[in-house]
Structures are given as C-alpha cells and as structure tokens.
Scaffold this active site. Structure first.
Site, short mmCIF file in Angstrom:
data_model
loop_
_atom_site.label_atom_id
_atom_site.label_comp_id
_atom_site.label_asym_id
_atom_site.label_seq_id
_atom_site.Cartn_x
_atom_site.Cartn_y
_atom_site.Cartn_z
N LYS A 198 1.06 -1.17 -0.16
CA LYS A 198 0.10 -0.01 0.15
C LYS A 198 0.93 1.30 -0.08
O LYS A 198 1.67 1.43 0.62
CB LYS A 198 -0.98 0.15 1.15
N LYS A 251 -2.08 -1.74 -3.65
CA LYS A 251 -2.77 -0.46 -3.66
C LYS A 251 -2.28 0.76 -3.72
O LYS A 251 -1.20 0.85 -2.77
CB LYS A 251 -3.66 -0.48 -2.26
#
Length: 328
Positions: A198, A251
């Site tokens: 992320k 992400k």
C-alpha cells in the site's frame, strides 16, 4: 511478407480477440467497497465519488438487494463513525453497536450468500486520524497498534465477517492477526487479506473525504510505502506471505501495475487483489465528463490492465457498473 509477420488473422473476430487475454473480467472478480455510517437511516451523497454514498444499516436491503440480483458476490465494509467519541486507541472500531459490526450482522441475515470483507484500520476511529496508536512524540507505537488491530479483526470475525483486511501498514500486524485468529479458533473460518503493498499515494483524497479519515497532523509516509519503493513493496509482499496472509493486495492499482506483476511472481499460489482506489475512479469519471474518452471504454481498459498484470480480485467503485456491463 514473412509467415511470422502475420498476427492480425488471430484477432480479426470479436471472439478470437477475447481469446488473446489469459484471463477475462467476470462479475465475481469485483469486490464493492461500501461506506457504512452510524446513522442507521443515512443515504448521503459523497460529492467527490460519483454515484457513491454513505449508507446506514437500515438502507442496506434496498441498496444491496438489486446489486445481489445482478450478480454482486462480495463487498468490503468501511466504517464512517460520525456520532461517536473517538480516542487515541480507536475504541469505536469494534463497538458492537457501531456501524461495521451492525452491518456485518445485517448483511449476513439479509444476503447469506454475499461475501463480507471488513477493512481493518484505526484511522477512522482515532482522535488523531492515524492508522495506529502513537507515542507521546506523535510517532507510531507499533506493538500496541498491532495488538489493537488484531483485537478489532477478531471481533469482526466473531460478528460474521468472511474476511478481515488490515490496511494500516503496521509492521508485523499480519502475523499478530493470524495468530489471534488461530487462538480464537477462527483461522479456518475467516480469510486474511493483507494490503501488503500500500503506497503513500495522492489518489486517496476522495476516500478520506468519504470516510473522514484524514490525519489531524502530519501524514502517513512513515508507514505507507514510498511510490518509488519497488524493492520495499517486494519485501512487504514476501513478509506478509510468510506471516500468514491468505490474499495479497496492491494499492493503488493503475500506477502500480509493475508491482502487481511482481506480486504474481512472488506469490504465484496466492489470490492477488488490487484496489482501484477512489482517486483512480474519480479520475476516470472526470476524464469522461470532460469528453476525453468514453466512461465505459476507459473503465474496461483500466480494469483489464489490472487483470493483464495478474490481479484475480479487483476492489472497485465501478462494481455496480460492471454488474450491468458483464454477462457473467
């Protein structure tokens, strides 16, 4: 012309063009992120996320029912507490009367076949808006943060979540959550999906508007990954595999297709998720509204690029659209 120069004969028909992809988009590949607030009757438009709303639990039947009939298979829940007292340890995160646990129970009752994932983070519930507990100097206090995240995960699993998905990026939280699931006899009943890679992206703005989760000071660059950090992303993916993650996630998605591709090589036996985040979704809508391209065409192009890179699960606000656009 040399025989080996001829390629177009292999994709001259719509059906033969579809055969050129190793994988095709299907409805079951989409997981729909939904925002659940603590006003049970809420249906509040999120201006920065076209077509999206904050929902109260009393609205879930009318909201999700038509989508389930169209083929919706999974959702991921994000709590948006607006009427609670936040504190330094994110106490409201697993409040039995709070929005997430109430939504889990409601959805399990209304739609028994719908797969429920729960985002696990503290930022929406802490008074300071950071994803973990803090030292007095404002830096992350990792050990109690990880223990608190494991506690929240267990309570979501006990409430009936099929999957817990820690997005906080604290070091060691996957191992702690997995061990907690084992100790609670829930490890074989609840999937652990890790936001492994992320990145500290500029594309989270609309989400933070929707969830009210912006930090009250500083930023999250000390725990989310630097955008240039390909090696760190690879190490994080390998770490989370070793710590017991059942699904690996990257992400955002579109700017990090190379990381998705790397994850396929590093975790070939794991399902691979990617999150087409709020800024990606808003960007596609903005371009279409400006006449730069057709919305549906670009929605397909972006998500198909994620599948091409290796994703097997896509978290996307376009999910309701794809339920209309896809046949299966």
């Amino acid at each position: 012309m040399d025989i080996s120069s001829i390629l177009q004969g292999g994709y001259q028909h719509p059906l033969s063009r579809s055969w050129q992809g190793r994988r095709q988009l299907t409805k079951s590949m989409f997981m729909y992120p939904i925002f659940i607030t603590d006003d049970p009757d809420a249906s509040v438009v999120i201006s920065s996320l076209p077509g999206q709303r904050r929902w109260g639990v009393n609205q879930l039947e009318s909201f999700l029912g038509p989508l389930v009939k169209k083929g919706l298979k999974s959702v991921i829940l994000f709590g948006v507490p607006l009427n609670c007292e936040k504190d330094g340890r994110g106490t409201p995160a697993d409040d039995p009367s709070g929005p997430v646990i109430q939504a889990i129970k409601k959805i399990r009752l209304l739609f028994p076949s719908l797969y429920i994932a729960c985002d696990v983070c503290l930022c929406e519930y802490t008074s300071h808006g950071h994803c973990g507990l803090l030292h007095a100097d404002g830096t992350i206090n990792t050990k109690p943060s990880v223990l608190r995240l494991a506690e929240v995960s267990i309570n979501y699993a006990k409430a009936g979540a099929h999957c817990v998905a820690p997005s906080d990026m604290m070091d060691g939280r996957i191992k702690a959550i997995k061990q907690a699931l084992i100790d609670a006899d829930l490890a074989s009943k609840c999937t652990l999906m890790s936001y492994s890679a992320k990145f500290a992206s500029a594309l989270y703005g609309p989400f933070r508007d929707a969830a009210g989760s912006a930090p009250s000071f500083g930023d999250r660059k000390c725990y989310q990954l630097p955008p240039t950090a390909k090696g760190l992303a690879r190490r994080a993916i390998q770490r989370d595999m070793a710590e017991g993650a059942d699904i690996i996630m990257v992400k955002p998605a579109l700017p990090y297709l190379d990381i998705i591709s790397d994850a396929v090589q590093l975790a070939p036996d794991h399902p691979l998720a990617c999150y087409q985040v709020s800024g990606e979704f808003a960007m596609v809508h903005a371009g279409a509204a400006a006449g730069v391209y057709d919305l549906k065409t670009m929605a397909f192009e972006t998500t198909e690029s994620m599948v091409r890179a290796g994703a097997t699960l896509i978290l996307s606000y376009f999910t309701p659209d794809f339920l209309d656009w896809l046949e299966v």
